[in-house]
Scaffold this motif. Structure first.
Motif, PDB file in Angstrom:
ATOM      1  N   ARG A 332       0.833  -1.209   0.000  1.00  0.00           N
ATOM      2  CA  ARG A 332       0.000   0.000   0.000  1.00  0.00           C
ATOM      3  C   ARG A 332       0.868   1.259   0.000  1.00  0.00           C
ATOM      4  N   PHE A 333       2.014   1.181   0.655  1.00  0.00           N
ATOM      5  CA  PHE A 333       2.964   2.301   0.629  1.00  0.00           C
ATOM      6  C   PHE A 333       3.467   2.513  -0.798  1.00  0.00           C
ATOM      7  N   GLY A 334       3.788   1.415  -1.494  1.00  0.00           N
ATOM      8  CA  GLY A 334       4.239   1.521  -2.879  1.00  0.00           C
ATOM      9  C   GLY A 334       3.182   2.125  -3.785  1.00  0.00           C
ATOM     10  N   HIS A 335       1.927   1.719  -3.598  1.00  0.00           N
ATOM     11  CA  HIS A 335       0.837   2.290  -4.403  1.00  0.00           C
ATOM     12  C   HIS A 335       0.690   3.791  -4.156  1.00  0.00           C
ATOM     13  N   ALA A 336       0.954   4.231  -2.919  1.00  0.00           N
ATOM     14  CA  ALA A 336       0.797   5.651  -2.596  1.00  0.00           C
ATOM     15  C   ALA A 336       1.739   6.522  -3.421  1.00  0.00           C
ATOM     16  N   ALA A 337       2.885   5.972  -3.832  1.00  0.00           N
ATOM     17  CA  ALA A 337       3.830   6.744  -4.640  1.00  0.00           C
ATOM     18  C   ALA A 337       3.208   7.172  -5.959  1.00  0.00           C
ATOM     19  N   HIS A 338       2.394   6.312  -6.540  1.00  0.00           N
ATOM     20  CA  HIS A 338       1.761   6.644  -7.821  1.00  0.00           C
ATOM     21  C   HIS A 338       0.720   7.748  -7.643  1.00  0.00           C
ATOM     22  N   ARG A 339       0.192   7.858  -6.446  1.00  0.00           N
ATOM     23  CA  ARG A 339      -0.808   8.888  -6.181  1.00  0.00           C
ATOM     24  C   ARG A 339      -0.159  10.244  -5.910  1.00  0.00           C
ATOM     25  N   VAL A 340       0.936  10.262  -5.152  1.00  0.00           N
ATOM     26  CA  VAL A 340       1.531  11.544  -4.745  1.00  0.00           C
ATOM     27  C   VAL A 340       2.667  11.995  -5.664  1.00  0.00           C
ATOM     28  N   ILE A 341       3.337  11.061  -6.343  1.00  0.00           N
ATOM     29  CA  ILE A 341       4.424  11.410  -7.256  1.00  0.00           C
ATOM     30  C   ILE A 341       3.959  11.308  -8.704  1.00  0.00           C
ATOM     31  N   GLY A 342       3.267  10.210  -9.011  1.00  0.00           N
ATOM     32  CA  GLY A 342       2.778  10.000 -10.363  1.00  0.00           C
ATOM     33  C   GLY A 342       3.719   9.136 -11.176  1.00  0.00           C
ATOM     34  N   PHE A 343       3.132   8.386 -12.100  1.00  0.00           N
ATOM     35  CA  PHE A 343       3.938   7.509 -12.954  1.00  0.00           C
ATOM     36  C   PHE A 343       3.160   7.266 -14.241  1.00  0.00           C
ATOM     37  N   THR A 344       3.620   7.866 -15.328  1.00  0.00           N
ATOM     38  CA  THR A 344       2.983   7.666 -16.624  1.00  0.00           C
ATOM     39  C   THR A 344       4.070   7.372 -17.651  1.00  0.00           C
ATOM     40  N   MET A 345       3.662   6.863 -18.798  1.00  0.00           N
ATOM     41  CA  MET A 345       4.633   6.550 -19.842  1.00  0.00           C
ATOM     42  C   MET A 345       4.033   6.870 -21.205  1.00  0.00           C
ATOM     43  N   GLY A 346       4.751   7.671 -21.979  1.00  0.00           N
ATOM     44  CA  GLY A 346       4.320   8.017 -23.332  1.00  0.00           C
ATOM     45  C   GLY A 346       5.410   7.722 -24.338  1.00  0.00           C
ATOM     46  N   THR A 347       5.137   8.031 -25.594  1.00  0.00           N
ATOM     47  CA  THR A 347       6.115   7.723 -26.643  1.00  0.00           C
ATOM     48  C   THR A 347       7.417   8.478 -26.436  1.00  0.00           C
ATOM     49  N   ASP A 349       8.822   9.079 -23.692  1.00  0.00           N
ATOM     50  CA  ASP A 349       9.584   8.458 -22.603  1.00  0.00           C
ATOM     51  C   ASP A 349      10.382   7.251 -23.067  1.00  0.00           C
ATOM     52  N   VAL A 350       9.966   6.630 -24.148  1.00  0.00           N
ATOM     53  CA  VAL A 350      10.647   5.405 -24.585  1.00  0.00           C
ATOM     54  C   VAL A 350      11.525   5.649 -25.810  1.00  0.00           C
ATOM     55  N   SER A 351      11.520   6.870 -26.335  1.00  0.00           N
ATOM     56  CA  SER A 351      12.359   7.179 -27.492  1.00  0.00           C
ATOM     57  C   SER A 351      13.659   7.824 -27.025  1.00  0.00           C
ATOM     58  N   ASN A 432      13.422   8.260 -15.769  1.00  0.00           N
ATOM     59  CA  ASN A 432      12.623   7.924 -16.948  1.00  0.00           C
ATOM     60  C   ASN A 432      11.707   6.735 -16.638  1.00  0.00           C
ATOM     61  N   PRO A 433      10.422   6.804 -16.990  1.00  0.00           N
ATOM     62  CA  PRO A 433       9.492   5.711 -16.649  1.00  0.00           C
ATOM     63  C   PRO A 433       9.915   4.340 -17.155  1.00  0.00           C
ATOM     64  N   MET A 434      10.466   4.281 -18.377  1.00  0.00           N
ATOM     65  CA  MET A 434      10.909   2.989 -18.904  1.00  0.00           C
ATOM     66  C   MET A 434      12.091   2.466 -18.104  1.00  0.00           C
ATOM     67  N   GLN A 435      13.025   3.356 -17.758  1.00  0.00           N
ATOM     68  CA  GLN A 435      14.174   2.945 -16.947  1.00  0.00           C
ATOM     69  C   GLN A 435      13.725   2.521 -15.547  1.00  0.00           C
ATOM     70  N   ILE A 436      12.735   3.224 -14.994  1.00  0.00           N
ATOM     71  CA  ILE A 436      12.215   2.857 -13.675  1.00  0.00           C
ATOM     72  C   ILE A 436      11.644   1.441 -13.699  1.00  0.00           C
ATOM     73  N   SER A 437      10.864   1.130 -14.731  1.00  0.00           N
ATOM     74  CA  SER A 437      10.249  -0.195 -14.834  1.00  0.00           C
ATOM     75  C   SER A 437      11.304  -1.289 -14.906  1.00  0.00           C
ATOM     76  N   VAL A 438      12.351  -1.041 -15.701  1.00  0.00           N
ATOM     77  CA  VAL A 438      13.373  -2.071 -15.907  1.00  0.00           C
ATOM     78  C   VAL A 438      14.321  -2.159 -14.711  1.00  0.00           C
ATOM     79  N   ARG A 439      14.776  -1.016 -14.216  1.00  0.00           N
ATOM     80  CA  ARG A 439      15.733  -1.034 -13.105  1.00  0.00           C
ATOM     81  C   ARG A 439      15.115  -1.577 -11.825  1.00  0.00           C
ATOM     82  N   SER A 440      13.857  -1.282 -11.597  1.00  0.00           N
ATOM     83  CA  SER A 440      13.183  -1.819 -10.409  1.00  0.00           C
ATOM     84  C   SER A 440      12.817  -3.278 -10.586  1.00  0.00           C
TER      85      SER A 440
END
Length: 465
Positions: A332-347, A349-351, A432-440
């Motif tokens: 639940r703490f991890g989910h809160a990060a998406h609410r207060v910091i935000g996490f989105t990914m668009g074209t 972000d991956v280019s 970067n959102p793509m780097q966050i997904s992979v590094r985490s």
């Protein structure tokens, strides 16, 4: 006689149209008759009224499921012990089965139409055995490889990363909404924002009677930045204090690369003389996250280096109980990060458009190297090529030239991909959102980064080109 009052209420609920309701009655109390279909339906109001005053001890009443009932939850194929586990029922006003994403892993389940089966446990003996041996809370450690099979996953994992990572390109940033980055690039929050984060973080304290209470986070840690702000690392560490688990200590290698800042202010991934990425070391001491970025290896499914101290200190049974609570708090703490910091990914972000010149240069270089291999073979000069580039494999190349060529092409393609990844990682950065997904290690891999940035490298199906 002990429960006849509640049984009459189920019948009355049929009349009032209230859930839960009585469904059937077996007047002789013969459980075998139930299995053979010898039941009288009482789900109509007129039938229910007839039985309210005629209900007697010894009869069997079949009712709707209620909160706290024990069921067995299964997804085929059942490949290991955790493919079927016991869960407590919570009725919801929908026609689909709801399940927490955290428990998808042991079932290898997702939300694209998977079929899950529920088996309702009937006898007191069966319910007792299911609670003792098969409850999810008794099976969070995988029976085969001894690591957590229920822990943070995907969004929850990226959330822990967002709270604890370092982004030197955003040092001393503040957005006036209670969120910023320290002079080292670590996320920090105002008091109001910290309270907002904890407002959705809680765990359930379960007892054998089914009378559950909830543990909430009603306090804040000591401010650890500028005397009045709280870093994400401090907010995470406070969960150990809330749970009275400050004995947790661990150190282990992380998956997040170290970064360094050049004289011109550019932040790049730190590499050794062989271009190998230098990665962070994670240190938790006495319930405090001292350094490092939290990701899947810290408290994710199949990893969870923070889990063993609970078992070592509390023992197997008590340790699992406390681990269950910590899993609930952490997810639940991890989910809160998406609410207060935000996490989105668009074209965008991956280019990596600025890397294209470098990519084109590398592509031409390695395309020519692969072409040299083909030309050497077609012209009968493979032996000379091998002696020049890999003399240690001359015997192998002579005995099986086609296999050697395949391996050599793959080696060159892998070199190309590794070298191209360097400028892409430096361009995208740790935030970067793509780097966050992979590094985490929440989702994706470096091949996805390369492909989305515009380079497919060597396309393989299985081991073959």
């Amino acid at each position: 006689e002990e429960n006849i009052k509640s049984m009459k209420q189920y019948l009355q609920n049929v009349v009032d149209g209230v859930y839960p309701q009585a469904v059937n009655i077996e007047r002789n109390g013969d459980i075998h008759s139930i299995r053979k279909g010898g039941l009288m339906r009482v789900s109509r109001p007129d039938k229910a009224l007839e039985w309210i005053d005629n209900l007697e001890p010894g009869m069997i009443l079949v009712r709707n499921l209620i909160k706290g009932d024990i069921c067995l939850f299964n997804r085929a194929p059942s490949l290991h012990r955790q493919s079927i586990m016991a869960f407590r029922v919570r009725p919801v006003p929908t026609k689909t089965i709801r399940m927490n994403p955290t428990v998808c892993i042991p079932f290898n389940a997702d939300y694209d139409g998977d079929a899950m089966k529920i088996h309702i446990v009937q006898t007191p003996e069966a319910r007792d055995e299911a609670e003792r041996l098969m409850l999810l809370t008794k099976n969070i450690i995988h029976a085969r490889y001894g690591k957590l099979t229920v822990a943070t996953d995907q969004d929850q994992t990226t959330g822990l990363y967002l709270f604890t990572y370092t982004d030197k390109s955003r040092r001393n940033e503040w957005n006036n909404d209670g969120f910023g980055f320290t002079d080292e690039g670590i996320p920090y929050f105002s008091k109001n924002k910290a309270a907002s984060i904890y407002s959705t973080v809680y765990s359930e304290i379960r007892n054998k009677k089914g009378e559950n209470t909830y543990r909430t986070v009603d306090s804040l840690p000591e401010p650890d930045y500028l005397g009045k702000y709280y870093t994400g690392r401090a907010l995470f560490s406070h969960l150990f204090t809330v749970l009275d688990a400050e004995y947790v200590s661990a150190t282990f290698p992380g998956n997040t690369p170290l970064t360094e800042e050049l004289e011109d202010g550019t932040v790049i991934v730190k590499r050794d003389e062989n271009d190998e990425v230098e990665k962070e070391e994670i240190l938790v001491l006495n319930g405090k996250l001292i350094k490092g970025t939290l990701e899947k290896d810290s408290f994710g499914e199949g990893g969870a280096s923070l889990a063993p101290p609970f078992i070592y200190h509390e023992g197997y049974e008590k340790g699992q109980e406390k681990l269950v609570e910590f899993i609930e708090l952490t997810t639940r703490f991890g989910h809160a990060a998406h609410r207060v910091i935000g996490f989105t990914m668009g074209t965008s972000d991956v280019s990596a458009s600025s890397v294209k010149p470098k990519g084109d240069m590398l592509y031409n270089e390695y395309a020519n190297k692969i072409k040299d291999v083909d030309l050497a073979f077609s012209r009968g000069l493979l032996k000379e090529y091998v002696r020049k580039h890999s003399p240690e494999r001359e015997i192998y190349a002579t005995s099986d030239p086609l296999a050697y060529i395949e391996e050599r092409v793959k080696e060159l393609a892998d070199e190309y991909e590794e070298k191209l990844l360097i400028p892409i990682e430096d361009f995208q950065g740790s935030g970067n959102p793509m780097q966050i997904s992979v590094r985490s290690r929440a989702r994706g891999n470096k091949e996805n980064i390369l492909q989305m940035a515009g380079s497919y490298g060597l396309v393989r199906v299985g081991p073959h080109r």
